[in-house]
Design a protein around this motif. Structure first.
Motif, PDB file in Angstrom:
ATOM      1  N   LEU A  49     -11.565  16.025 -42.105  1.00  0.00           N
ATOM      2  CA  LEU A  49     -10.456  15.848 -41.162  1.00  0.00           C
ATOM      3  C   LEU A  49     -10.877  16.088 -39.723  1.00  0.00           C
ATOM      4  O   LEU A  49     -10.452  15.375 -38.810  1.00  0.00           O
ATOM      5  CB  LEU A  49      -9.313  16.791 -41.547  1.00  0.00           C
ATOM      6  CG  LEU A  49      -8.041  16.724 -40.698  1.00  0.00           C
ATOM      7  CD1 LEU A  49      -7.396  15.339 -40.812  1.00  0.00           C
ATOM      8  CD2 LEU A  49      -7.058  17.808 -41.119  1.00  0.00           C
ATOM      9  N   PHE A  50     -11.748  17.082 -39.506  1.00  0.00           N
ATOM     10  CA  PHE A  50     -12.056  17.500 -38.138  1.00  0.00           C
ATOM     11  C   PHE A  50     -13.427  17.063 -37.621  1.00  0.00           C
ATOM     12  O   PHE A  50     -13.642  17.059 -36.411  1.00  0.00           O
ATOM     13  CB  PHE A  50     -11.955  19.029 -38.031  1.00  0.00           C
ATOM     14  CG  PHE A  50     -10.562  19.559 -38.076  1.00  0.00           C
ATOM     15  CD1 PHE A  50      -9.750  19.535 -36.954  1.00  0.00           C
ATOM     16  CD2 PHE A  50     -10.051  20.080 -39.259  1.00  0.00           C
ATOM     17  CE1 PHE A  50      -8.464  20.015 -36.999  1.00  0.00           C
ATOM     18  CE2 PHE A  50      -8.753  20.572 -39.318  1.00  0.00           C
ATOM     19  CZ  PHE A  50      -7.952  20.544 -38.179  1.00  0.00           C
ATOM     20  N   GLN A  51     -14.360  16.708 -38.517  1.00  0.00           N
ATOM     21  CA  GLN A  51     -15.725  16.506 -38.046  1.00  0.00           C
ATOM     22  C   GLN A  51     -15.859  15.342 -37.058  1.00  0.00           C
ATOM     23  O   GLN A  51     -16.734  15.360 -36.185  1.00  0.00           O
ATOM     24  CB  GLN A  51     -16.675  16.307 -39.225  1.00  0.00           C
ATOM     25  CG  GLN A  51     -16.426  15.078 -40.065  1.00  0.00           C
ATOM     26  CD  GLN A  51     -17.337  15.032 -41.291  1.00  0.00           C
ATOM     27  OE1 GLN A  51     -18.269  15.814 -41.423  1.00  0.00           O
ATOM     28  NE2 GLN A  51     -17.066  14.120 -42.203  1.00  0.00           N
ATOM     29  N   GLY A  52     -14.980  14.382 -37.140  1.00  0.00           N
ATOM     30  CA  GLY A  52     -15.070  13.254 -36.214  1.00  0.00           C
ATOM     31  C   GLY A  52     -14.621  13.574 -34.804  1.00  0.00           C
ATOM     32  O   GLY A  52     -14.974  12.860 -33.858  1.00  0.00           O
ATOM     33  N   SER A  53     -13.855  14.643 -34.647  1.00  0.00           N
ATOM     34  CA  SER A  53     -13.303  14.968 -33.330  1.00  0.00           C
ATOM     35  C   SER A  53     -13.964  16.174 -32.678  1.00  0.00           C
ATOM     36  O   SER A  53     -13.587  16.565 -31.575  1.00  0.00           O
ATOM     37  CB  SER A  53     -11.794  15.229 -33.453  1.00  0.00           C
ATOM     38  OG  SER A  53     -11.546  16.315 -34.341  1.00  0.00           O
ATOM     39  N   LEU A  54     -14.960  16.771 -33.355  1.00  0.00           N
ATOM     40  CA  LEU A  54     -15.615  17.957 -32.818  1.00  0.00           C
ATOM     41  C   LEU A  54     -16.856  17.584 -32.013  1.00  0.00           C
ATOM     42  O   LEU A  54     -17.585  16.657 -32.385  1.00  0.00           O
ATOM     43  CB  LEU A  54     -16.015  18.890 -33.967  1.00  0.00           C
ATOM     44  CG  LEU A  54     -14.870  19.514 -34.771  1.00  0.00           C
ATOM     45  CD1 LEU A  54     -15.419  20.237 -36.004  1.00  0.00           C
ATOM     46  CD2 LEU A  54     -14.075  20.482 -33.916  1.00  0.00           C
ATOM     47  N   PRO A  55     -17.116  18.296 -30.923  1.00  0.00           N
ATOM     48  CA  PRO A  55     -18.344  18.046 -30.156  1.00  0.00           C
ATOM     49  C   PRO A  55     -19.565  18.454 -30.970  1.00  0.00           C
ATOM     50  O   PRO A  55     -19.576  19.509 -31.596  1.00  0.00           O
ATOM     51  CB  PRO A  55     -18.172  18.926 -28.913  1.00  0.00           C
ATOM     52  CG  PRO A  55     -17.220  20.010 -29.334  1.00  0.00           C
ATOM     53  CD  PRO A  55     -16.287  19.366 -30.320  1.00  0.00           C
ATOM     54  N   ILE A  56     -20.580  17.623 -30.988  1.00  0.00           N
ATOM     55  CA  ILE A  56     -21.758  17.852 -31.810  1.00  0.00           C
ATOM     56  C   ILE A  56     -22.724  18.809 -31.121  1.00  0.00           C
ATOM     57  O   ILE A  56     -23.080  18.624 -29.958  1.00  0.00           O
ATOM     58  CB  ILE A  56     -22.480  16.529 -32.129  1.00  0.00           C
ATOM     59  CG1 ILE A  56     -21.542  15.591 -32.888  1.00  0.00           C
ATOM     60  CG2 ILE A  56     -23.738  16.780 -32.936  1.00  0.00           C
ATOM     61  CD1 ILE A  56     -21.046  16.143 -34.202  1.00  0.00           C
ATOM     62  N   GLY A  57     -23.155  19.849 -31.849  1.00  0.00           N
ATOM     63  CA  GLY A  57     -24.090  20.826 -31.320  1.00  0.00           C
ATOM     64  C   GLY A  57     -25.499  20.563 -31.808  1.00  0.00           C
ATOM     65  O   GLY A  57     -25.759  19.612 -32.567  1.00  0.00           O
ATOM     66  N   GLU A  58     -26.415  21.431 -31.418  1.00  0.00           N
ATOM     67  CA  GLU A  58     -27.835  21.222 -31.723  1.00  0.00           C
ATOM     68  C   GLU A  58     -28.173  21.378 -33.200  1.00  0.00           C
ATOM     69  O   GLU A  58     -29.235  20.943 -33.650  1.00  0.00           O
ATOM     70  CB  GLU A  58     -28.688  22.199 -30.910  1.00  0.00           C
ATOM     71  CG  GLU A  58     -28.406  23.664 -31.227  1.00  0.00           C
ATOM     72  CD  GLU A  58     -29.325  24.592 -30.436  1.00  0.00           C
ATOM     73  OE1 GLU A  58     -30.541  24.331 -30.406  1.00  0.00           O
ATOM     74  OE2 GLU A  58     -28.810  25.569 -29.868  1.00  0.00           O
ATOM     75  N   GLY A  59     -27.287  21.994 -33.969  1.00  0.00           N
ATOM     76  CA  GLY A  59     -27.562  22.178 -35.391  1.00  0.00           C
ATOM     77  C   GLY A  59     -27.299  20.958 -36.238  1.00  0.00           C
ATOM     78  O   GLY A  59     -27.501  20.985 -37.451  1.00  0.00           O
ATOM     79  N   TYR A  60     -26.864  19.851 -35.607  1.00  0.00           N
ATOM     80  CA  TYR A  60     -26.598  18.614 -36.348  1.00  0.00           C
ATOM     81  C   TYR A  60     -27.863  17.764 -36.380  1.00  0.00           C
ATOM     82  O   TYR A  60     -28.316  17.280 -35.342  1.00  0.00           O
ATOM     83  CB  TYR A  60     -25.469  17.833 -35.677  1.00  0.00           C
ATOM     84  CG  TYR A  60     -25.020  16.601 -36.444  1.00  0.00           C
ATOM     85  CD1 TYR A  60     -23.934  16.663 -37.297  1.00  0.00           C
ATOM     86  CD2 TYR A  60     -25.688  15.382 -36.313  1.00  0.00           C
ATOM     87  CE1 TYR A  60     -23.514  15.543 -37.998  1.00  0.00           C
ATOM     88  CE2 TYR A  60     -25.291  14.258 -37.012  1.00  0.00           C
ATOM     89  CZ  TYR A  60     -24.195  14.341 -37.847  1.00  0.00           C
ATOM     90  OH  TYR A  60     -23.788  13.235 -38.549  1.00  0.00           O
ATOM     91  N   PRO A  61     -28.475  17.559 -37.554  1.00  0.00           N
ATOM     92  CA  PRO A  61     -29.732  16.801 -37.647  1.00  0.00           C
ATOM     93  C   PRO A  61     -29.487  15.293 -37.666  1.00  0.00           C
ATOM     94  O   PRO A  61     -29.473  14.665 -38.724  1.00  0.00           O
ATOM     95  CB  PRO A  61     -30.329  17.295 -38.960  1.00  0.00           C
ATOM     96  CG  PRO A  61     -29.139  17.646 -39.795  1.00  0.00           C
ATOM     97  CD  PRO A  61     -28.052  18.094 -38.846  1.00  0.00           C
TER      98      PRO A  61
END
Length: 416
Positions: A49-61
């Motif tokens: 539900l939320f992952q598309g609207s959250l700002p992506i941080g450095e931990g996202y590969p």
């Protein structure tokens, strides 16, 4: 033709469920499975539900997952990439020496599921299968452990609820080793409580190949073994005592693998020297000094009114967890007396081990397997009615914290 010997069942009897299936549905295994499935489903739904609207941080590969989110891609952040590399032979890659700090049993389980399914399940789905089964096993073991120390079914289930609502319980859902570690550790202690020493030992061996903190569960089970001998020295004269040194076979096997692959059997410790950002890990026996420094930093974070994400998750939340751990350990001894010595010692030894590295970064995650917290909380609320609203309030608060930290994790921001 009507059977004249066996009467035909009445309509009521035909509607009555089979006793065996009814008993199965009412069993601990079925109910904990339903609970764990629902819990994992809720976390998945929140992430989707939320992952598309959250700002992506450095931990996202991004280079592994690509730009588009999938159903299970939210479980793959930060250290998950290291476990994935290990499952693909990462120990032998000289370009990634830091992966040796991560123990092999969880990635081995993922590789095994992928292999058994002939690759039909991708690594993320395989990891979810492993974590789902492991969470189920951990919850069932904790439920039965709680019955040894609390009275009534409600208290036992509250203990499981306290575990699943802990601030970092979502790591049981992520592509991390927490679920497998909790499953093996909890079952080892349950078998110790049941005096089933062979099964206890068989759980401890892979446990030491899962995380270095397995030594705490080895100590917990040893104290329970000694307690079963009424704390007599002569009671230790049993062949079952050999299971405790045998527990080290898991980490010894890992050292042998490292020796063969890298030439360094202690690469799991030397790996910390290969990453500059891990420089804060410095062994320091001055635990009071570390605690005082962390308390000062936590107070500074609160007093600022606008603490940073790092201050909250690497200082404040771990320190709150350590205070709760010490309080729970002391209460376990006060409430249970001699019977509470193993749990109390386990909690205090965890406090020492978690603060020996001169910092408390990620300690709130390391606290997740500390079952003394959940048992002591529920036991205190059961014995003192005035504490019951406190327990419920605490679980509500930790659920909210878990939700917030989980969303940080999903977005690739630091979560511990």
């Amino acid at each position: 033709m009507t059977d004249l010997i066996t009467p035909a069942p009445t309509a009521a009897e035909a509607r009555r469920p089979a006793t065996r299936w009814h008993a199965l549905a009412a069993s601990d295994w079925a109910r904990t499975l339903a609970l764990v499935l629902a819990w994992h489903a809720v976390l998945t739904a929140v992430a989707v539900l939320f992952q598309g609207s959250l700002p992506i941080g450095e931990g996202y590969p991004v280079r592994v997952l690509g730009p588009d989110a999938t159903l299970l891609s939210h479980t793959y952040r930060w250290d998950a990439e290291n476990f994935h590399q290990i499952a693909n032979g990462g120990y032998a890659n000289p370009a990634t020496p830091w992966v040796h700090a991560f123990y092999p049993f969880f990635p081995f389980c993922v590789w095994l599921v992928e292999t058994v399914t002939f690759g039909a399940l991708g690594f993320l789905a395989a990891g979810m299968v492993v974590n789902l089964v492991a969470t189920w096993l951990a919850a069932t073991a904790l439920l039965r452990i709680a019955r040894h120390f609390t009275a009534g079914e409600r208290a036992a289930w509250l203990t499981v609820a306290a575990f699943l609502t802990a601030p970092t319980a979502f790591f049981l859902h992520a592509f991390y080793s927490e679920a497998v570690f909790c499953a093996l550790g909890f079952w080892a202690f349950l078998f110790a409580l049941r005096r089933q020493w062979v099964w206890m030992g068989l759980c401890l061996i892979p446990l030491t190949a899962t995380r270095i903190t397995a030594v705490l569960f080895v100590g917990l089970c040893f104290l329970e073994f000694w307690r079963s001998r009424d704390w007599r020295w002569r009671g230790l004269l049993s062949w079952h005592l050999l299971w405790f040194p045998a527990a080290g076979l898991g980490v010894v096997a890992y050292a042998v693998v490292l020796k063969v692959v890298t030439g360094d059997p202690l690469a799991m410790f030397h790996a910390y020297e290969t990453v500059s950002t891990w420089g804060y890990h410095v062994a320091d026996p001055n635990i009071p000094g570390t605690v005082l420094r962390e308390l000062t930093e936590s107070w500074r974070a609160v007093a600022s009114g606008r603490p940073t994400n790092w201050q909250l998750l690497s200082h404040l939340l771990p320190m709150v967890g350590l205070v709760v751990l010490v309080a729970s350990s002391v209460y376990a001894f006060v409430a249970l007396r001699k019977d509470g010595i193993p749990l109390a010692a386990f909690g205090l030894a965890s406090f020492v081990m978690f603060t020996l590295n001169s910092n408390v970064v990620s300690v709130h995650r390391y606290l997740l397997p500390c079952l003394v917290i959940y048992v002591a909380m529920v036991l205190a609320a059961q014995r003192r009615r005035v504490l019951r609203p406190v327990l419920h309030g605490w679980m509500y608060a930790t659920t909210m914290v878990q939700a917030a930290v989980f969303l940080l994790f999903v977005s690739g921001n630091w979560a511990g």
